[in-house]
Design a protein around this motif. Structure first.
Motif, mmCIF file in Angstrom:
data_model
loop_
_atom_site.group_PDB
_atom_site.id
_atom_site.type_symbol
_atom_site.label_atom_id
_atom_site.label_comp_id
_atom_site.label_asym_id
_atom_site.label_seq_id
_atom_site.Cartn_x
_atom_site.Cartn_y
_atom_site.Cartn_z
ATOM 1 N N ASN A 34 -10.805 135.948 16.076
ATOM 2 C CA ASN A 34 -9.660 136.253 15.230
ATOM 3 C C ASN A 34 -9.941 137.545 14.467
ATOM 4 O O ASN A 34 -10.805 137.575 13.592
ATOM 5 N N THR A 35 -9.218 138.600 14.777
ATOM 6 C CA THR A 35 -9.494 139.896 14.164
ATOM 7 C C THR A 35 -9.058 139.971 12.704
ATOM 8 O O THR A 35 -9.394 140.932 12.015
ATOM 9 N N SER A 36 -8.325 138.959 12.227
ATOM 10 C CA SER A 36 -8.020 138.907 10.795
ATOM 11 C C SER A 36 -9.183 138.293 10.006
ATOM 12 O O SER A 36 -9.223 138.398 8.779
ATOM 13 N N VAL A 37 -10.129 137.674 10.720
ATOM 14 C CA VAL A 37 -11.299 137.060 10.090
ATOM 15 C C VAL A 37 -12.556 137.896 10.303
ATOM 16 O O VAL A 37 -13.351 138.078 9.385
ATOM 17 N N TRP A 38 -12.732 138.435 11.528
ATOM 18 C CA TRP A 38 -13.999 139.036 11.935
ATOM 19 C C TRP A 38 -13.873 140.515 12.252
ATOM 20 O O TRP A 38 -12.844 140.978 12.729
ATOM 21 N N GLN A 39 -14.986 141.215 12.082
ATOM 22 C CA GLN A 39 -15.195 142.548 12.614
ATOM 23 C C GLN A 39 -16.408 142.502 13.534
ATOM 24 O O GLN A 39 -17.428 141.903 13.185
ATOM 25 N N ALA A 40 -16.309 143.154 14.695
ATOM 26 C CA ALA A 40 -17.469 143.268 15.578
ATOM 27 C C ALA A 40 -18.331 144.430 15.110
ATOM 28 O O ALA A 40 -17.820 145.476 14.709
ATOM 29 N N ARG A 41 -19.619 144.225 15.149
ATOM 30 C CA ARG A 41 -20.566 145.237 14.687
ATOM 31 C C ARG A 41 -20.967 146.172 15.807
ATOM 32 O O ARG A 41 -21.224 145.744 16.934
ATOM 33 N N ASN A 42 -21.038 147.466 15.505
ATOM 34 C CA ASN A 42 -21.603 148.466 16.395
ATOM 35 C C ASN A 42 -22.627 149.265 15.595
ATOM 36 O O ASN A 42 -22.301 149.807 14.541
ATOM 37 N N GLY A 43 -23.867 149.300 16.072
ATOM 38 C CA GLY A 43 -24.887 150.046 15.353
ATOM 39 C C GLY A 43 -26.224 149.336 15.370
ATOM 40 O O GLY A 43 -26.355 148.216 15.865
ATOM 41 N N ALA A 44 -27.239 150.007 14.825
ATOM 42 C CA ALA A 44 -28.611 149.506 14.851
ATOM 43 C C ALA A 44 -29.069 149.108 13.459
ATOM 44 O O ALA A 44 -28.523 149.567 12.449
ATOM 45 N N GLY A 56 -19.048 145.297 22.932
ATOM 46 C CA GLY A 56 -18.842 144.992 24.340
ATOM 47 C C GLY A 56 -19.704 143.850 24.843
ATOM 48 O O GLY A 56 -19.473 143.334 25.943
ATOM 49 N N ALA A 57 -20.695 143.434 24.046
ATOM 50 C CA ALA A 57 -21.564 142.318 24.433
ATOM 51 C C ALA A 57 -21.012 140.976 23.978
ATOM 52 O O ALA A 57 -21.697 139.955 24.089
ATOM 53 N N ILE A 58 -19.782 140.953 23.451
ATOM 54 C CA ILE A 58 -19.121 139.723 23.039
ATOM 55 C C ILE A 58 -18.061 139.376 24.079
ATOM 56 O O ILE A 58 -17.121 140.140 24.299
ATOM 57 N N SER A 59 -18.221 138.219 24.739
ATOM 58 C CA SER A 59 -17.352 137.857 25.859
ATOM 59 C C SER A 59 -16.464 136.679 25.489
ATOM 60 O O SER A 59 -16.964 135.634 25.046
ATOM 61 N N PRO A 60 -15.133 136.808 25.689
ATOM 62 C CA PRO A 60 -14.213 135.704 25.379
ATOM 63 C C PRO A 60 -14.096 134.714 26.527
ATOM 64 O O PRO A 60 -14.446 135.003 27.672
ATOM 65 N N SER A 75 -25.462 141.606 19.858
ATOM 66 C CA SER A 75 -24.076 141.386 19.461
ATOM 67 C C SER A 75 -23.999 140.700 18.106
ATOM 68 O O SER A 75 -24.848 139.873 17.765
ATOM 69 N N GLU A 76 -22.935 141.039 17.348
ATOM 70 C CA GLU A 76 -22.761 140.468 16.011
ATOM 71 C C GLU A 76 -21.293 140.503 15.602
ATOM 72 O O GLU A 76 -20.583 141.474 15.855
ATOM 73 N N LEU A 77 -20.855 139.431 14.943
ATOM 74 C CA LEU A 77 -19.587 139.399 14.216
ATOM 75 C C LEU A 77 -19.888 139.186 12.748
ATOM 76 O O LEU A 77 -20.756 138.382 12.391
ATOM 77 N N GLN A 78 -19.167 139.894 11.882
ATOM 78 C CA GLN A 78 -19.271 139.675 10.450
ATOM 79 C C GLN A 78 -17.873 139.574 9.871
ATOM 80 O O GLN A 78 -16.932 140.197 10.367
ATOM 81 N N MET A 222 -21.633 135.697 8.846
ATOM 82 C CA MET A 222 -22.016 136.413 10.056
ATOM 83 C C MET A 222 -22.531 135.465 11.130
ATOM 84 O O MET A 222 -23.087 134.404 10.827
ATOM 85 N N ILE A 223 -22.348 135.871 12.371
ATOM 86 C CA ILE A 223 -23.053 135.293 13.504
ATOM 87 C C ILE A 223 -23.614 136.455 14.306
ATOM 88 O O ILE A 223 -22.982 137.501 14.425
ATOM 89 N N ASN A 224 -24.821 136.290 14.817
ATOM 90 C CA ASN A 224 -25.339 137.331 15.697
ATOM 91 C C ASN A 224 -26.358 136.783 16.674
ATOM 92 O O ASN A 224 -26.827 135.652 16.569
#
Length: 258
Positions: A34-44, A56-60, A75-78, A222-224
């Motif tokens: 749900n993009t109103s709840v989560w942001q996908a993380r990009n970075g180190a 791109g490492a998050i698969s639905p 991969s991470e969602l926050q 967060m989940i990662n």
């Protein structure tokens, strides 16, 4: 677990992380997050992380998402918003790839608000440790000493195996207590661990955390899923990584405010 969230915060968040607390949500991850709840993380993040977060490492799938790890990619969602005291729980399953971590946790620090202490409550699964859940509370003032209160809890005593079946697990966070719990093989809630805020009697018991270190600020959820970099720090946590691909499946995440 050390993680440094994105510095840019969604426009829906108020300017002060400490002034905002969001309400109930549940995401069953139907065909994605749900993009109103989560942001996908990009970075180190830097050591001991041996990979760069990539959305791109998050698969639905029709129900649930898979957070993938490969050599150099994780991969991470926050959460886009900040949350206060309440219950955080989810259902997940992970593989058996040594040197990886899959998690459900809260996190805030000076990256969210200058001068704020790093405060974190963890549920983590490390195949290098076997069939256990790693629970932790982390505290560090900006520029100060890192402290943590870790405990590994074996899951076999509840008839559970994180690598073979979905496991529903969570913690209940209040102003005075954090209680981790899991639903056993008979779907009964079982307490894994309880820690308490120091009561001020001048003695810190084994199950107490000093009052100054108690997590009090509104926080991201967060989940990662990531792998270590085989540095000395990574050999301690999360163990040696052998360049293998890995996965962690999340069926749902739910937050219930107090």
């Amino acid at each position: 677990m050390k993680t440094l969230p994105m510095l840019c915060i969604a426009a829906t968040i108020t300017s002060s992380a400490g002034a905002f607390a969001a309400d109930y949500f549940r995401d069953d991850f139907s065909w994605g997050y749900n993009t109103s709840v989560w942001q996908a993380r990009n970075g180190a993040n830097g050591t001991p992380f041996g990979c760069t977060f990539n959305e791109g490492a998050i698969s639905p799938s029709s129900h649930g998402i898979t957070l993938s790890v490969s050599d150099g990619t994780c991969s991470e969602l926050q959460s886009s918003e900040y949350y206060s005291y309440g219950k955080l729980q989810g259902s997940l399953k992970t593989g058996n790839t040594a040197g990886t971590v899959s998690s459900l946790f809260t996190y805030t620090s000076w990256w969210d608000e200058p001068g704020r202490a790093w405060q974190e409550i963890d549920i983590e699964f490390l195949p290098s440790l076997g069939n256990v859940v790693h629970t932790n509370v982390i505290y560090q003032p900006e520029g100060g000493q890192y402290q943590s209160w870790e405990q590994d809890v074996p899951l076999g005593q509840f008839g559970l195996n994180i690598q073979n079946e979905l496991l529903t697990i969570g913690f209940d966070w209040s102003a005075t207590q954090i209680r981790w719990y899991v639903y056993d093989a008979s779907d009964n809630e079982q307490t894994l661990r309880v820690v308490y805020k120091d009561n001020g009697d001048g003695y810190i018991a084994e199950d107490e955390i000093p009052a100054y270190a108690w997590p009090v600020d509104n926080t991201k959820i967060m989940i990662n899923h990531w792998h270590g970099d085989n540095s000395a720090e990574a050999f301690y946590f999360p163990g040696q990584y052998y360049n293998q691909a890995a996965w962690a499946y999340y069926d749902f995440i739910e937050y219930i405010p107090h």
